[in-house]
Structure formats: structure tokens, C-alpha cells
Design an enzyme around this catalytic site. Structure first.
Site, PDB file in Angstrom:
ATOM      1  N   HIS A  72      25.959  97.790  25.082  1.00  0.00           N
ATOM      2  CA  HIS A  72      26.245  97.453  26.469  1.00  0.00           C
ATOM      3  C   HIS A  72      25.975  97.357  27.400  1.00  0.00           C
ATOM      4  CE1 HIS A  72      27.048  93.779  23.875  1.00  0.00           C
ATOM      5  NE2 HIS A  72      25.881  94.561  22.883  1.00  0.00           N
ATOM      6  N   TYR A 202      30.292  85.134  28.734  1.00  0.00           N
ATOM      7  CA  TYR A 202      31.297  84.686  29.430  1.00  0.00           C
ATOM      8  C   TYR A 202      31.170  83.593  29.472  1.00  0.00           C
ATOM      9  CZ  TYR A 202      34.224  89.104  28.565  1.00  0.00           C
ATOM     10  OH  TYR A 202      34.627  90.363  28.560  1.00  0.00           O
ATOM     11  N   LYS A 297      40.906  95.021  28.942  1.00  0.00           N
ATOM     12  CA  LYS A 297      41.426  96.306  29.131  1.00  0.00           C
ATOM     13  C   LYS A 297      42.390  96.927  28.468  1.00  0.00           C
ATOM     14  CE  LYS A 297      39.064  96.396  33.003  1.00  0.00           C
ATOM     15  NZ  LYS A 297      37.857  98.035  32.385  1.00  0.00           N
ATOM     16  N   TYR A 385      34.742  96.383  35.616  1.00  0.00           N
ATOM     17  CA  TYR A 385      34.812  96.572  33.787  1.00  0.00           C
ATOM     18  C   TYR A 385      33.865  97.730  32.984  1.00  0.00           C
ATOM     19  CZ  TYR A 385      33.026  93.104  30.143  1.00  0.00           C
ATOM     20  OH  TYR A 385      33.663  92.701  28.962  1.00  0.00           O
TER      21      TYR A 385
END
Length: 401
Positions: A72, A202, A297, A385
Site C-alpha cells: 500500500h 480510517y 505500530k 506511519y
């Protein structure tokens, strides 16, 4: 028994550490109280940072990930009736993430370690770690066949998670603990339905947060914000799909639904214990820190920890150089605190807090608008990210690096 490194915990941290050490001729024993079947079946995180994916390839573990994983180059942020795309490739100089479930990473690691003849002990009981401040700590456990074992080690790695035995074995007064519980949880499902999106969504909504993730071209992973004390029995399939459709609603777009074959509710917390070393015991992964899942994470921090730890142990045990081992905790904690802050920021920005008034909602929407409209703000999110600081691989001299 005698080994160089006793590893408690056969999750991704423990198994990856064993693999990396073996590539440098250092032997280990890995023990876990769970069964092999449980470890490889447990549904967990699914996004690998750019550096995590590079490490798996360099260590000879990336073939199936590259075949079956989904690369992605960004995410979508949805709020107030709009869905904005953040292009990670553009914002971070070409870096991406890989959608590949932790379950699959563990399967690959177990297969690799067993093929190499590694000593993996599942379903052990009464595990203890002793003499941690000596040069030869001891790992004790009862194997599945009922035989009690005592393993003399040079080092013990505590990779046994938040509820494991290693961190509590450190004497009182040594650790400083930071802990925060959040007033919401995630109801997560796996559904037998092709994803309705090409990249993660999101979504902030007045009803609460929602996330559309992926597992494969045929399986979708979706989450709904719920109260921490919510019961699964209160969420039949139709209520789940209706909640997801409402929170993801967007003109011209539809959410496909299908058979839900796995569901769970996960409370959210931040936890950090420091230092991550006591004597010859080194903590890694969830044994030392927990982050909310919003920033993806947890798994990546575990991978980063054992990458740093493997390099330090190779220097200590093979070359007799203690400097990297002495610096292990400080180096890891810099990344841990950055990830903890980013995860808290993402969580606060995207979740509706209980009792939030109209002003708090407008402030949250303002933050989301700024994050998607400002290149500087978008770059900050993207950089964190995909992994910050970038994972350094040169110190391990891996064959595929």
C-alpha cells in the site's frame, strides 16, 4: 542444558530474534506456554512498515509476503462526508507499507525455524528466569512431556508479552512504568468478503471511529469503536454491518458485507516500561511496551526491538563487545516513545471521546482538515506511519540486505 540465548515467547519477536541470531551462528532455545496451533492461528496486526518488510526480505523470510501481501502506498482519512487520500510514496520519497498479517509472519517464522532444526518448545509450564544479574542467567521450565528443564544461558530475551513472566522477574524499584487506559475499544472482525477499498480507510464519525483494512483479495478486516466494557453478544452480525455502513457512508461508494468468521473486542492502552534491560535480561516487544493499534505500530516495534537486540547480542556474544548491549534500551526507547506519541495522536484524532461536546468535535474535524490539506502535516503522518526513524539494517550484515 546450555545455550547462548534463552528466548521466552514464540511470538514474532522471539522467533525473529532466534532466526536473526542463527544467521550469525548464535544458538538459542525458544519456549512458550501456548501451543504451536494457537500461535499461528491468532488474528492480530496486519500492517508492516517499510523497514519491517525490508528486514524480512533481507533475512530470507519475505518470499511468501511478497507473493501474498498487498503493498500500500497510502491511506484514506474520512471525516465530515469526505474521504481524502494521503500518498505515502509522494510524501516520503517512495516508501510504502505492506499489508501482511502477523499470523502469516509467525507461520513463516515457525516454518523457517523448524526447517533449520531450532529448539522450539511449545506448551511449556512453570517458566522462570533466575540469576539475571549474573553472567549466566538460568531459564527453567517444564516441557509438554512433563520433564523439568534448566537451561544455563549467556543472555535471556523476554519476548513473552505484557502478561509474561520476564518483566515481573525484574526486582522492585528497577523499572519505571508509564501506563494509560483509553475510554474506548475496537470490535474487530474478519469477514469472507473482498475488500471494498484498495487501501486502508480510517474514518471519524459522530458515532465513533471505524477502520476498513484488508487481509487478502478475499478477506476483509474491519473495526468499530465500542465501549471498553462492551460485550460481543450485544453485536450480532447485522448490527456490526449496519454500524460499519453508517460510519463509512459516502456518496457513490458501498461497503460489501459477507460471512463474519472471527470477531473480538480489544481494549486500548499505552504502556511503557523502562529500562528494557536488567543484567543479562533484555525485554522486547509487548513485554516492554503496548500501543493503541490505531497507528499500526505494535508488531513493527517488536521487529525493531529484536533487530537492534540481535545486532547487540552478536557483538556481545561473538565479538566480546558490550557497547551495543549497553545502549540497547536507550536506542529502542527513542523509537518506542515516538511510536507511543504517534499512536496516541492518531487515536485521539479519530475516536469520539465519551461525553465529547460540540466544541471538541469541531476541534477534531479541524485537525483532520489540516492533516489532509497541509503537505507538512500530511508528511508528518506519512513519515511516522511508514516507520520513523527508518529501521537500520546495515549493522546486521544480512545476506539479502
Amino acid at each position: 542444558m546450555r545455550t547462548q540465548v534463552g528466548i521466552v515467547g514464540a511470538g514474532p519477536a522471539g522467533l525473529l530474534l532466534s532466526h536473526l541470531l542463527a544467521l550469525h551462528g548464535i544458538d538459542s532455545v525458544v519456549v512458550d506456554h501456548r501451543s504451536r496451533e494457537h500461535i499461528v492461528a491468532r488474528a492480530r496486526a496486519g500492517v508492516l512498515e517499510h523497514g519491517s518488510a525490508r528486514l524480512l526480505r533481507a533475512a530470507g523470510l519475505g518470499a511468501r509476503m511478497d507473493r501474498e501481501g498487498i503493498e500500500h502506498g497510502g491511506i484514506y482519512l474520512q471525516y465530515d462526508g469526505v474521504r481524502e487520500h494521503l500518498d505515502f510514496r509522494d510524501l516520503t520519497g517512495g516508501r510504502t507499507v505492506m499489508v501482511y498479517a502477523q499470523t502469516e509472519v509467525v507461520k513463516d517464522l515457525v516454518e523457517a525455524r523448524q526447517a533449520a532444526g531450532a529448539r522450539l518448545e511449545f506448551e511449556v509450564a512453570d517458566t522462570r528466569v533466575d540469576e539475571l544479574d549474573s553472567r549466566h542467567p538460568v531459564l527453567r521450565y517444564t516441557a509438554a512431556d512433563g520433564v523439568r528443564h534448566e537451561v544455563v544461558c549467556d543472555v535471556i530475551a523476554g519476548c513473552d508479552g505484557f502478561h509474561g513472566v520476564c518483566r515481573p522477574s525484574i526486582p522492585d524499584g528497577v523499572l519505571r512504568v508509564f501506563d494509560r487506559d483509553y475510554p474506548y475499544a475496537w470490535l474487530g472482525i474478519l469477514a469472507q468478503v473482498p475488500p471494498s477499498t484498495d487501501e486502508l480507510i480510517y474514518a471519524y464519525h459522530p458515532d465513533g471511529f471505524a477502520l476498513h483494512s484488508l487481509r487478502s483479495p478475499q478477506v476483509s478486516r474491519l473495526y468499530l469503536q465500542v465501549d471498553p466494557d462492551e460485550q460481543l453478544s450485544a453485536w450480532p452480525d447485522e448490527r456490526i454491518w449496519e454500524g460499519l455502513r453508517r460510519r463509512f457512508a459516502l456518496d457513490g461508494w458501498e461497503l460489501a458485507d459477507g460471512l463474519i468468521f472471527d470477531r473480538s473486542i480489544t481494549p486500548m492502552r499505552s504502556f511503557v516500561a523502562e529500562p528494557m534491560r536488567y543484567g543479562r535480561l533484555f525485554l522486547a516487544g509487548d513485554a516492554a511496551h503496548i500501543v493503541p493499534p490505531t497507528g499500526a505500530k505494535g508488531l513493527n516495534l517488536a521487529i525493531a526491538d529484536v533487530t537492534v537486540l540481535a545486532e547487540a547480542l552478536v557483538a556481545l556474544l561473538r565479538d566480546g563487545r558490550p557497547e551495543l548491549a549497553d545502549a540497547y534500551s536507550d536506542e529502542c526507547l527513542r523509537r518506542v516513545w515516538r511510536a507511543t506519541h504517534f499512536s496516541r495522536w492518531m487515536t485521539s484524532m479519530l475516536h469520539r471521546a465519551p461525553g465529547a461536546d460540540a466544541m471538541r468535535e469541531q476541534l477534531r474535524l479541524s485537525q483532520l482538515r489540516y492533516t489532509t490539506a497541509s503537505r507538512a502535516a500530511a508528511t508528518s503522518l506519512a513519515e511516522n506511519y511508514v516507520g520513523y526513524p527508518p529501521l537500520r539494517l546495515d549493522g546486521l550484515d544480512l545476506p539479502g540486505a
